[in-house]
Motif scaffolding. Structure first.
Motif, PDB file in Angstrom:
ATOM      1  N   VAL A 255       0.836  -1.203   0.000  1.00  0.00           N
ATOM      2  CA  VAL A 255       0.000   0.000   0.000  1.00  0.00           C
ATOM      3  C   VAL A 255       0.869   1.250   0.000  1.00  0.00           C
ATOM      4  O   VAL A 255       0.594   2.222  -0.719  1.00  0.00           O
ATOM      5  N   LEU A 256       1.936   1.244   0.803  1.00  0.00           N
ATOM      6  CA  LEU A 256       2.837   2.395   0.862  1.00  0.00           C
ATOM      7  C   LEU A 256       3.448   2.684  -0.500  1.00  0.00           C
ATOM      8  O   LEU A 256       3.451   3.836  -0.968  1.00  0.00           O
ATOM      9  N   ILE A 257       3.974   1.657  -1.170  1.00  0.00           N
ATOM     10  CA  ILE A 257       4.588   1.845  -2.484  1.00  0.00           C
ATOM     11  C   ILE A 257       3.542   2.341  -3.482  1.00  0.00           C
ATOM     12  O   ILE A 257       3.808   3.241  -4.296  1.00  0.00           O
ATOM     13  N   LEU A 258       2.358   1.773  -3.416  1.00  0.00           N
ATOM     14  CA  LEU A 258       1.287   2.184  -4.323  1.00  0.00           C
ATOM     15  C   LEU A 258       0.908   3.642  -4.099  1.00  0.00           C
ATOM     16  O   LEU A 258       0.731   4.410  -5.059  1.00  0.00           O
ATOM     17  N   CYS A 259       0.800   4.051  -2.838  1.00  0.00           N
ATOM     18  CA  CYS A 259       0.443   5.443  -2.522  1.00  0.00           C
ATOM     19  C   CYS A 259       1.531   6.412  -2.979  1.00  0.00           C
ATOM     20  O   CYS A 259       1.229   7.499  -3.485  1.00  0.00           O
ATOM     21  N   ILE A 260       2.809   6.035  -2.792  1.00  0.00           N
ATOM     22  CA  ILE A 260       3.899   6.904  -3.235  1.00  0.00           C
ATOM     23  C   ILE A 260       3.875   7.063  -4.749  1.00  0.00           C
ATOM     24  O   ILE A 260       4.019   8.177  -5.281  1.00  0.00           O
ATOM     25  N   VAL A 262       1.309   6.709  -6.812  1.00  0.00           N
ATOM     26  CA  VAL A 262       0.143   7.518  -7.200  1.00  0.00           C
ATOM     27  C   VAL A 262       0.375   8.996  -6.872  1.00  0.00           C
ATOM     28  O   VAL A 262       0.039   9.887  -7.651  1.00  0.00           O
ATOM     29  N   GLU A 263       0.989   9.261  -5.711  1.00  0.00           N
ATOM     30  CA  GLU A 263       1.265  10.642  -5.311  1.00  0.00           C
ATOM     31  C   GLU A 263       2.206  11.322  -6.300  1.00  0.00           C
ATOM     32  O   GLU A 263       1.986  12.464  -6.722  1.00  0.00           O
ATOM     33  N   LEU A 264       3.263  10.629  -6.706  1.00  0.00           N
ATOM     34  CA  LEU A 264       4.231  11.221  -7.625  1.00  0.00           C
ATOM     35  C   LEU A 264       3.615  11.466  -8.999  1.00  0.00           C
ATOM     36  O   LEU A 264       3.776  12.545  -9.584  1.00  0.00           O
ATOM     37  N   ILE A 265       2.911  10.469  -9.515  1.00  0.00           N
ATOM     38  CA  ILE A 265       2.337  10.603 -10.859  1.00  0.00           C
ATOM     39  C   ILE A 265       1.231  11.651 -10.881  1.00  0.00           C
ATOM     40  O   ILE A 265       1.225  12.548 -11.732  1.00  0.00           O
ATOM     41  N   SER A 266       0.289  11.568  -9.942  1.00  0.00           N
ATOM     42  CA  SER A 266      -0.819  12.526  -9.940  1.00  0.00           C
ATOM     43  C   SER A 266      -0.327  13.932  -9.626  1.00  0.00           C
ATOM     44  O   SER A 266      -0.828  14.918 -10.184  1.00  0.00           O
ATOM     45  N   CYS A 426       6.884  11.230   1.240  1.00  0.00           N
ATOM     46  CA  CYS A 426       6.879   9.885   1.833  1.00  0.00           C
ATOM     47  C   CYS A 426       5.911   9.806   3.013  1.00  0.00           C
ATOM     48  O   CYS A 426       5.177   8.820   3.165  1.00  0.00           O
ATOM     49  N   VAL A 427       5.899  10.829   3.848  1.00  0.00           N
ATOM     50  CA  VAL A 427       4.980  10.831   4.989  1.00  0.00           C
ATOM     51  C   VAL A 427       3.534  10.887   4.518  1.00  0.00           C
ATOM     52  O   VAL A 427       2.659  10.185   5.043  1.00  0.00           O
ATOM     53  N   ARG A 428       3.270  11.699   3.498  1.00  0.00           N
ATOM     54  CA  ARG A 428       1.902  11.799   2.976  1.00  0.00           C
ATOM     55  C   ARG A 428       1.427  10.478   2.384  1.00  0.00           C
ATOM     56  O   ARG A 428       0.238  10.176   2.386  1.00  0.00           O
TER      57      ARG A 428
END
Length: 572
Positions: A255-260, A262-266, A426-428
């Motif tokens: 989940v962490l890797i997926l969120c990072i 998505v955060e970078l791309i979006s 990373c925290v977000r």
């Protein structure tokens, strides 16, 4: 503190104008802020958040690590299936929120609403949907539709209207009225004015907000796994409920890797959509910015009419590279949403049966009842508010220095600013629910893990808001103070910080709002507060108690939202 201009006039012997006395509302705002600060400190002490408590939890960290290592990842096929299912649910939910939010925002915006009554009703709907936790909506929809993706999609989609609809309505009110007035003068109908004069210039904001909401819904899907929404969240909940920490933490890492990612791309797409070419990042983060080049319009369009080779005015844009890329991008979005609908495995028969059964379902939730737990529920609601206050205090204390060092005009050099920006990202990306679970395993059940989880989670959002606000300050004021021989720290305190103080206050109130909403839900994993009783009432089918708890949450959230809106209106 005397301003730079006042110091200059005093040095030249010129009269220095007196600063006007603060108004009654300004005094009231600062009184409220001081009261909230005192309440936050009291909550911090009353919840027994101390270095000793944290140190005791750190002592258990080694035991926790030994129980979670080695990580037990599912097979590649199962992991891909869980990931695709999660992304499908989140994609459909986000698309649903956009489709429903646009008309609601059009009715809510003063520039496009047919009348003020409809505008007020639409604004009220946006506020209420934002105040109702998506977990409560999921509970209701599971009662209607049973297991499957539909309850999670509807819960996240409807709750998202509270944020997406508000941002769309605010964006509509900030649009240039010139194109709409020109269309009206040409005899266009009201809907023609909206479709041609409002939607096209609003499109970058529509997509950027949808991407931001997708990011939030991805984190929410993990939480909804605890009430049965499929995907990684459900698998994570099953693993942790059976104390299989090796599998649970492996899924949390996914989940962490997926969120990072998505955060970078979006984040890069949003940057390109909103035309911030000068904010392109370096290194790994800049790769995503460069990939988004050319796929969106950067806001440099001209109003001059385009002509064909024969000299006639072109009534449609040419099929150049830019238009082809936009067409391909839009087609990709449609294909992705269609594939997500298929991947979510929505059962249309069950959906329509659930709609038909709505009156019988909603009857289970009324009339509200405290189930003879009134005192306990009110005490838990107070603990929830304390968790929100204490976590916001923790977040502010840590986020302000981190956000300051992430600002390019405050950090000693670009490398330091980039390092702290990466830290914030990373925290977000780390969902607060996973942080709460980790702290619970280390410290045991109670409100302390919830407060620490939300406090660390606040660093991501609040740190970003602080950094962005600092970078938007007027550098001329800082240059003037620097010219007088001030040190870097003096410049920060006398020029930079003073400019963003009103924005800081607004950011803190927004973070407090977010934390109290989140604190109402973290109780489902044992992190204290009203969320525990909400989940238990659902498990024993006491839906009248669920409604009672919902009304309590609504009362607290709407009161805080009214205070926050008033504070932001006065200080900004």
């Amino acid at each position: 503190m005397v301003s730079v201009d006042a110091e200059r006039k005093a040095g030249e012997g010129l009269p220095v104008p007196k600063r006007p006395a603060p108004g009654a509302q300004t005094i009231a705002v600062w009184a409220v802020m001081l009261g909230l600060l005192a309440a936050s400190i009291w909550s911090f002490i009353d919840l027994d958040i101390s270095f000793a408590t944290i140190a005791a939890g750190i002592d258990n960290a080694a035991d926790f690590v030994s129980r979670m290592l080695p990580l037990d990842f599912p097979s590649i096929g199962e992991l891909v299936s869980l990931t695709l299912q999660t992304l499908a649910i989140v994609t459909v939910a986000t698309a649903l929120s956009v489709v429903l939010s646009l008309p609601i925002a059009i009715f809510a915006a003063s520039a496009t609403t047919p009348n003020r009554w409809l505008g007020g009703a639409s604004r009220t709907l946006i506020v209420v949907l934002r105040a109702i936790p998506d977990l409560v909506l999921a509970i209701i929809f599971f009662r209607m539709f049973g297991l499957g993706a539909v309850p999670g999609i509807l819960a996240m989609g409807l709750h998202s209207i509270g944020m997406v609809g508000k941002l769309y309505a605010d964006a509509i009110e900030e649009l240039d009225r010139g194109p709409v007035e020109a269309l009206r003068a040409a005899g266009a109908s009201r809907w023609q004015q909206i479709l041609s004069g409002v939607i096209p210039p609003l499109l970058p904001q529509i997509i950027a907000t949808a991407l931001h909401r997708f990011d939030i819904n991805l984190r929410t899907s993990v939480l909804l796994g605890y009430v049965g929404v499929g995907g990684i969240g459900l698998a994570l909940a099953d693993a942790l409920n059976t104390m299989n920490y090796q599998r649970g933490m492996a899924l949390a890492f996914v989940v962490l890797i997926l969120c990072i990612a998505v955060e970078l791309i979006s984040g890069s797409i949003r940057t390109a959509l909103l035309g911030r070419a000068n904010s392109r990042r370096r290194g790994l983060l800049g790769v995503f910015d460069r990939l988004s080049d050319g796929w969106v319009t950067r806001g440099n369009a001209t109003h001059e009419p385009q002509r064909t080779k024969s000299g006639s005015i072109r009534v449609a844009p040419p099929w150049d590279g830019d238009r082809i890329r936009r067409f391909l991008g839009l087609s990709a979005v449609v294909i992705i949403v269609a594939a997500a609908i298929v991947g979510a495995e929505i059962d249309p028969v069950a959906f329509f049966l659930g709609i038909a059964d709505f009156p019988a379902t909603i009857a289970h939730f009324f009339p509200p009842s405290d189930g003879d737990l009134g005192d306990l529920l009110f005490e838990s609601m107070l603990v929830t508010v304390q968790i929100g206050l204490a976590s916001t205090l923790i977040g502010v204390v840590i986020a302000i220095p981190i956000g300051s060092l992430a600002a390019r005009n405050v950090a000693p050099n670009a490398t330091v600013a980039m390092a702290f920006r990466v830290l914030i990202v990373c925290v977000r990306a780390f969902p607060e629910l996973i942080l709460a679970i980790i702290f619970i395993v280390m410290m045991g059940l109670g409100p302390v893990p919830g407060a620490l989880a939300l406090g660390i989670g606040s660093i991501g959002l609040l740190g970003k808001l602080v950094a962005d606000s600092l970078e938007e300050t007027d550098v001329r004021v800082q240059d003037a103070v620097r010219a007088n021989g001030a040190t870097r720290l003096q410049i920060y305190g006398a020029a930079t910080l003073r400019q963003v103080l009103p924005a800081f206050v607004a950011h803190v109130m927004y973070q407090l709002d977010v934390n109290i909403r989140a604190a109402t839900l973290l109780g489902i994993v044992g992190a204290g507060g009203i969320g525990f009783y909400l989940l238990q009432a659902n498990r024993v089918l006491q839906f009248d108690v669920v409604t009672f708890i919902l009304l309590m949450i609504l009362a607290v959230v709407l009161t805080l939202e009214a205070i926050s809106a008033w504070v932001r209106r006065v200080v900004i």
